[in-house]
Design an enzyme around this catalytic site. Sequence first.
Site, PDB file in Angstrom:
ATOM      1  N   HIS A  20    -106.831  18.630  16.295  1.00  0.00           N
ATOM      2  CA  HIS A  20    -106.253  19.600  17.231  1.00  0.00           C
ATOM      3  C   HIS A  20    -107.419  20.352  17.870  1.00  0.00           C
ATOM      4  CE1 HIS A  20    -102.199  19.140  15.370  1.00  0.00           C
ATOM      5  NE2 HIS A  20    -102.931  18.831  14.305  1.00  0.00           N
ATOM      6  N   GLU A 201     -96.242  15.869   5.766  1.00  0.00           N
ATOM      7  CA  GLU A 201     -97.340  16.765   5.359  1.00  0.00           C
ATOM      8  C   GLU A 201     -96.762  17.730   4.321  1.00  0.00           C
ATOM      9  OE1 GLU A 201     -98.739  19.383   8.493  1.00  0.00           O
ATOM     10  OE2 GLU A 201    -100.642  19.808   7.463  1.00  0.00           O
ATOM     11  N   ASP A 279    -108.409  17.250  11.388  1.00  0.00           N
ATOM     12  CA  ASP A 279    -107.251  18.114  11.662  1.00  0.00           C
ATOM     13  C   ASP A 279    -107.647  19.378  12.441  1.00  0.00           C
ATOM     14  OD1 ASP A 279    -104.559  18.737  11.692  1.00  0.00           O
ATOM     15  OD2 ASP A 279    -104.357  19.131   9.554  1.00  0.00           O
TER      16      ASP A 279
HETATM   17  N1  ADE Z   1    -101.035  22.263  14.161  1.00  0.00           N
HETATM   18  C1  ADE Z   1    -102.361  22.273  13.956  1.00  0.00           C
HETATM   19  N2  ADE Z   1    -102.642  21.731  12.766  1.00  0.00           N
HETATM   20  C2  ADE Z   1    -101.470  21.356  12.206  1.00  0.00           C
HETATM   21  C3  ADE Z   1    -101.097  20.720  11.001  1.00  0.00           C
HETATM   22  N3  ADE Z   1    -101.988  20.349  10.086  1.00  0.00           N
HETATM   23  N4  ADE Z   1     -99.789  20.503  10.771  1.00  0.00           N
HETATM   24  C4  ADE Z   1     -98.879  20.870  11.669  1.00  0.00           C
HETATM   25  N5  ADE Z   1     -99.169  21.461  12.816  1.00  0.00           N
HETATM   26  C5  ADE Z   1    -100.458  21.690  13.099  1.00  0.00           C
HETATM   27 ZN    ZN Z   2    -102.490  18.114  12.427  1.00  0.00          ZN
END
Ligand code: ADE
Ligand code: ZN
Length: 334
Positions: A20, A201, A279
Amino acid sequence: MTSKLVQFAASLPKAELHLHLEGSLEPEQLFAFARRNKVEIPFKSVDEIRTAYDFSNLQDFLDIYYQGMGVLQTEEDFFDLTMAYLKRSRADNVRHVEVFFDPQGHTERGLPFSVAINGVTRALAEGERELGVTSKLIMCFLRHLSEEEAFTTLQQAEPHFEKIAGVGLDSSEVGHPPSKFENVFKAAREHGLALVAHAGEEGPPDYVYEALDLLKIDRLDHGNRSLEDAALVARLVKEQMTLTVCPLSNLKLCVVGDMRAHPLKKMLDLGLRATVNSDDPSYFGGYMMDNFRAVIEALDLDQDDIRMLAKNSFLGSLLSEAEQAEHLAAIDDA
Ligand code: ADE
Ligand code: ZN
């Protein structure tokens, strides 16, 4: 021995498939952007920001992440943010990136859609020219918002479709299952966009099934909790679905209690196409090689595991087969 393996991992060309851009905002940059844009932030020092990065779950992190991105105001900010990420990743021998951005995190606070995407894509083009890092851009829908709002975002994106390779789904997972976004993913698919989604997750295996069956994803982001369901694992192996696994993120967000309990090695042993990714590197303690180092040390990965992870990163990418083949050959030769 471990350091030799870390060096080996560092020497291989790698692709990053789960990043991200807003999560690469380093505390120093956060301060600099706040100052140049005259945005108030509730921190007095870089140390104070780093101390605040102590999370018990995904939502704890997201609250700070959305607050942090508020300092991004101009196209120049998005350009600088993206360029810094590309330079940092190139140092880890990352040769291709497929990066996420969260347009709704910016349009919701009044920025025009074009500001973020124009700054980001200008940097991605310069990154390819100057650093030799190729890229694809993936626009994520925030799953805590409605599907109607996702449709508005898809509509805003239309004039920019040539800059966008795919759509994703992120933010607060539990309570916002993939099924909520079935229609907007169908519309994105009809526009020829690639489809990815965060699932498994924090959410249960059912969310992974929904991402596969309802959203018809091309790639699964995280996917850790798939391991709770043997039939699901068998299906993911059979379909050669790529999982974009994020070890340091999993540790920081308490998806795993200890890096030695991280399922990455098990995923490889089961035949899952797992990859290593960072991430939100500025929040979770590091970039590509920090993640590799952590799993090599904690999970006793060997050279074959490391080679497989590097290969998987290209096999799971949106690059053409010919483009993938060049990187795969370089990994075989290493
Ligand atoms: N937005 C940024 N990182 C994230 C993650 N690990 N899980 C969900 N949304 C996110
Ligand atoms: Zn993510």
